[in-house]
Design a protein around this motif. Structure first.
Motif, PDB file in Angstrom:
ATOM      1  N   SER A 183       0.831  -1.203   0.000  1.00  0.00           N
ATOM      2  CA  SER A 183       0.000   0.000   0.000  1.00  0.00           C
ATOM      3  C   SER A 183       0.871   1.261   0.000  1.00  0.00           C
ATOM      4  O   SER A 183       0.531   2.265  -0.656  1.00  0.00           O
ATOM      5  N   GLU A 237      -3.812   3.915   7.827  1.00  0.00           N
ATOM      6  CA  GLU A 237      -5.158   3.388   7.610  1.00  0.00           C
ATOM      7  C   GLU A 237      -6.229   4.436   7.881  1.00  0.00           C
ATOM      8  O   GLU A 237      -7.302   4.414   7.276  1.00  0.00           O
ATOM      9  N   THR A 238      -5.966   5.365   8.792  1.00  0.00           N
ATOM     10  CA  THR A 238      -6.974   6.379   9.126  1.00  0.00           C
ATOM     11  C   THR A 238      -6.919   7.589   8.196  1.00  0.00           C
ATOM     12  O   THR A 238      -7.756   8.494   8.277  1.00  0.00           O
TER      13      THR A 238
END
Length: 459
Positions: free
Chosen positions: A33, A56-57
């Motif tokens: 990612s 991720e946030t």
């Protein structure tokens, strides 16, 4: 923003410094990612690129800073600062990739992204802060940054607010900060104390000329710094054309650089007997201005024929250098925005210097590389001495012919010093914005000198 590092225990995000050729290898060790985000963002590792990487946030969990290639870095200074100016506000910690040999210079450049001259208008410097990397002397870098800011502020301040009196106040404030002493000889008292050329150059101005002196330390080698403090230079009766007067607030750049160096020395408590001498004047036009054709007698007793009143900086420096020499110093260093010839010879980015001491010159040249404070040695070419000897007086302040203008000015000054001597003929101005260096006043030579002084003075 304070020109200091963030606290070592600050909650900081990692910043990875990436060379262009190292990008693919770095990405191979990252989650898919992260690699996809970096490639999709167009990050290549070019100088000036800064890329926050979200977690991720969606909030950043790290950032990348482009470090270019060896070829592109050779054409730049303060490469990390170019990325720092593009990073979002926050606190960052070097995660990888910053070469140890360049860490001090790159960290200095980062701190200087927080500089802004905001005395007359609010400015928006970069707000990204850095935790000092392991192995660097954080206190030393902070002292250099704060001292550089002093130099820049002094040069950037217009002459209306930075005349000889204000320059004296700045020296007094610096002396008070570090427990030094400051004295000044002002106006006609210059004559009774035998500083006739400082008086002659400054007597036509509304604000009185003066010789400012700072002293600190009673043990160690005697180091005397002399800075040209011509707070504004009209050219005198040899009046400059308007476009040549535009930057003359910077004609006290030698004094500003000397004070920056002095502040570094005092902040780091170098074991020297420090003496700073600043002849502070305005070269103005009035009925009592000194004239072309006048012959002045210097403090040293040498007579000087005035062939151009716009060659005034060497006159005020000469009296100050004569005083410096009377104290039997181990080293005298003068700094001045002295000649357009130096600017033509090496441009605005290099600080040309003169020295008869090969080992001192070599120490300075080597130190300058590590400090990212470039200098260039110029010759005290003795055969040109005849060019500064007019016949009617001992010396000519502005020999005709147009040749070797910076060299002849340096030779003129050397006549007033017997002690070991080094002279800088600097520009003191950043013409266009660059990483860590906004357009305006700039230090040239002090950081190189700071690094070289231990070798030059056997500290």
């Amino acid at each position: 923003m304070p020109l200091s590092f963030a606290p070592a225990d600050a909650d900081a995000l990692p910043l990875h410094v990436i060379e262009k050729t190292a990008l693919d290898g770095w990405l191979q060790g990252q989650p898919a990612s992260v690699a996809a985000w970096v490639r999709a963002s167009g990050f290549t590792g070019a100088i000036g690129q800064a890329l926050p990487v979200p977690g991720e946030t969606g909030a950043p969990v790290m950032a990348l800073a482009g470090y270019g290639s060896a070829e592109t870095r050779a054409r730049k200074r303060f490469v990390l600062a170019a990325a720092a100016e593009s990073l979002p506000e926050g606190i960052w910690r070097i995660g990888s990739g910053l070469p140890e040999a360049q860490a001090e210079a790159e960290c200095f450049g980062w701190l200087m992204t927080g500089y802004a001259f905001d005395r007359y208008k609010g400015q928006s410097p970069a707000k990204a802060r850095l935790v000092a990397p392991a192995g660097v002397d954080a206190a030393r870098i902070e002292a250099m940054a704060t001292s550089e800011a002093l130099t820049r502020d002094l040069i950037n301040t217009p002459a209306q607010d930075m005349g000889p009196d204000a320059l004296q106040a700045a020296v007094e404030a610096l002396a008070a900060e570090f427990g030094a002493t400051c004295t000044a000889i002002v106006g006609d008292d210059l004559l009774s104390h035998n500083f006739p050329m400082i008086h002659a150059v400054g007597r036509a101005a509304a604000r009185a000329p003066r010789l400012i002196e700072l002293r600190r330390g009673t043990v160690g080698p005697k180091l005397t710094l002399v800075g040209k403090g011509v707070c504004f230079d009209t050219g005198g009766l040899n009046l400059k054309p308007g476009n040549s007067m535009a930057l003359m607030k910077k004609d006290m750049g030698g004094a500003a650089n000397v004070l920056g160096l002095a502040r570094m020395i005092m902040a780091l408590d170098l074991p020297v007997q420090l003496r700073v001498l600043i002849p502070a004047v305005e070269n103005a036009v009035s009925g009592n201005a000194f004239r072309p054709g006048d012959i002045l007698t210097s403090r040293k007793g040498l007579t000087v024929e005035i062939n151009n009143t716009d060659a005034e900086g060497r006159l005020v420096l000469a009296d100050a250098l004569a005083l410096a020499d009377e104290g039997a110093p181990d080293l005298v260093i003068s700094m001045a925005t002295l000649t357009g010839a130096a600017r033509v010879a090496v441009g605005p980015d290099l600080a040309p210097f003169y020295s008869d001491d090969d080992s001192a010159a070599q120490a300075l040249a080597e130190a300058a590389l590590g400090a990212a404070d470039p200098v260039w040695r110029m010759p005290f070419h003795t055969p040109y001495e005849e060019m500064i000897e007019p016949g009617i007086a001992d010396l000519d302040n502005a020999p005709g012919g147009g040749f070797a203008g910076s060299i002849t000015a340096a030779l003129f000054l050397r006549r007033f010093v017997v002690a070991p001597y080094m002279h800088f003929d600097i520009y003191g101005w950043q013409p266009v914005k660059a990483p860590g260096r906004p357009k305006g006043g700039v230090g040239q030579g002090p950081r190189a000198l700071l690094a070289a002084l231990p070798r030059m003075l056997d500290l």
